[in-house]
Design a protein around this motif. Structure first.
Motif, mmCIF file in Angstrom:
data_model
loop_
_atom_site.group_PDB
_atom_site.id
_atom_site.type_symbol
_atom_site.label_atom_id
_atom_site.label_comp_id
_atom_site.label_asym_id
_atom_site.label_seq_id
_atom_site.Cartn_x
_atom_site.Cartn_y
_atom_site.Cartn_z
ATOM 1 N N LYS A 40 0.836 -1.194 0.000
ATOM 2 C CA LYS A 40 0.000 0.000 0.000
ATOM 3 C C LYS A 40 0.881 1.258 0.000
ATOM 4 O O LYS A 40 0.631 2.199 -0.747
ATOM 5 C CB LYS A 40 -0.914 0.012 1.221
ATOM 6 N N SER A 41 1.913 1.235 0.805
ATOM 7 C CA SER A 41 2.847 2.367 0.862
ATOM 8 C C SER A 41 3.565 2.554 -0.473
ATOM 9 O O SER A 41 3.784 3.683 -0.925
ATOM 10 C CB SER A 41 3.848 2.128 1.986
ATOM 11 N N ALA A 42 3.933 1.449 -1.118
ATOM 12 C CA ALA A 42 4.607 1.521 -2.417
ATOM 13 C C ALA A 42 3.708 2.146 -3.468
ATOM 14 O O ALA A 42 4.168 2.938 -4.301
ATOM 15 C CB ALA A 42 5.054 0.130 -2.854
ATOM 16 N N LEU A 43 2.438 1.804 -3.447
ATOM 17 C CA LEU A 43 1.503 2.402 -4.401
ATOM 18 C C LEU A 43 1.305 3.887 -4.135
ATOM 19 O O LEU A 43 1.278 4.696 -5.064
ATOM 20 C CB LEU A 43 0.158 1.678 -4.348
ATOM 21 N N GLU A 44 1.174 4.251 -2.858
ATOM 22 C CA GLU A 44 0.926 5.655 -2.515
ATOM 23 C C GLU A 44 2.143 6.533 -2.762
ATOM 24 O O GLU A 44 2.007 7.662 -3.210
ATOM 25 C CB GLU A 44 0.502 5.761 -1.052
ATOM 26 N N GLU A 45 3.327 6.027 -2.457
ATOM 27 C CA GLU A 45 4.537 6.840 -2.554
ATOM 28 C C GLU A 45 5.285 6.683 -3.881
ATOM 29 O O GLU A 45 6.287 7.348 -4.118
ATOM 30 C CB GLU A 45 5.466 6.513 -1.386
ATOM 31 N N GLY A 46 4.829 5.764 -4.720
ATOM 32 C CA GLY A 46 5.379 5.656 -6.066
ATOM 33 C C GLY A 46 6.657 4.856 -6.203
ATOM 34 O O GLY A 46 7.432 5.097 -7.120
ATOM 35 N N PHE A 47 6.904 3.895 -5.325
ATOM 36 C CA PHE A 47 8.092 3.066 -5.496
ATOM 37 C C PHE A 47 7.759 1.595 -5.773
ATOM 38 O O PHE A 47 8.563 0.711 -5.540
ATOM 39 C CB PHE A 47 9.076 3.207 -4.310
ATOM 40 N N MET A 48 6.579 1.376 -6.336
ATOM 41 C CA MET A 48 6.188 0.013 -6.706
ATOM 42 C C MET A 48 7.091 -0.538 -7.802
ATOM 43 O O MET A 48 7.448 -1.717 -7.790
ATOM 44 C CB MET A 48 4.726 -0.011 -7.160
ATOM 45 N N GLY A 49 7.494 0.298 -8.727
ATOM 46 C CA GLY A 49 8.395 -0.138 -9.793
ATOM 47 C C GLY A 49 9.724 -0.633 -9.242
ATOM 48 O O GLY A 49 10.286 -1.604 -9.740
ATOM 49 N N SER A 50 10.209 0.013 -8.215
ATOM 50 C CA SER A 50 11.464 -0.424 -7.590
ATOM 51 C C SER A 50 11.311 -1.787 -6.939
ATOM 52 O O SER A 50 12.216 -2.624 -7.016
ATOM 53 C CB SER A 50 11.905 0.599 -6.549
ATOM 54 N N LEU A 51 10.176 -2.025 -6.308
ATOM 55 C CA LEU A 51 9.934 -3.341 -5.706
ATOM 56 C C LEU A 51 9.877 -4.435 -6.771
ATOM 57 O O LEU A 51 10.434 -5.518 -6.594
ATOM 58 C CB LEU A 51 8.632 -3.333 -4.911
ATOM 59 N N ILE A 52 9.218 -4.137 -7.877
ATOM 60 C CA ILE A 52 9.124 -5.113 -8.963
ATOM 61 C C ILE A 52 10.504 -5.393 -9.545
ATOM 62 O O ILE A 52 10.859 -6.543 -9.825
ATOM 63 C CB ILE A 52 8.151 -4.621 -10.054
ATOM 64 N N ALA A 53 11.294 -4.339 -9.705
ATOM 65 C CA ALA A 53 12.643 -4.507 -10.260
ATOM 66 C C ALA A 53 13.529 -5.340 -9.332
ATOM 67 O O ALA A 53 14.298 -6.190 -9.789
ATOM 68 C CB ALA A 53 13.276 -3.149 -10.509
ATOM 69 N N LEU A 54 13.427 -5.108 -8.049
ATOM 70 C CA LEU A 54 14.213 -5.903 -7.100
ATOM 71 C C LEU A 54 13.749 -7.356 -7.087
ATOM 72 O O LEU A 54 14.553 -8.270 -6.910
ATOM 73 C CB LEU A 54 14.129 -5.287 -5.705
#
Length: 95
Positions: A40-54
């Protein structure tokens, strides 16, 4: 369905599963929050792409293991999963 198409689809599923597992493992080991809170935090703060890349780092391991076992078509499926992850990251960065 042709045999090589089936093998590519199996590789695609392996790649998607490896990506999800990698993302989960990263969150489990490096996040202080729960899985749901982190996502939820990744979606709100815009770092979901980084999680997917990792998470896609595990695709590298799956790719080389499949090449070592001489399963070329499955390795192609893992590459396809990595390309799909890259497209998802691209979409998440711009929208």
């Amino acid at each position: 369905m042709k045999p090589h198409v089936k093998e590519v689809l199996i590789g695609l599923l392996i790649g998607l599963a490896a990506n999800m597992a990698g993302t989960y493992l990263y969150i489990f080991f490096f996040s202080k929050l729960s899985l749901e809170s982190t996502l939820k935090s990744a979606l709100e703060e815009g770092f979901m792409g980084s999680l997917i890349a990792l998470g896609a780092i595990l695709n590298l391991i799956a790719f080389f293991l499949l090449l070592k076992k001489n399963q070329i078509y499955r390795a192609r499926g893992v590459v396809l999963a990595t390309v799909l992850a890259a497209l998802l990251i691209l979409i998440s960065k711009f929208f």
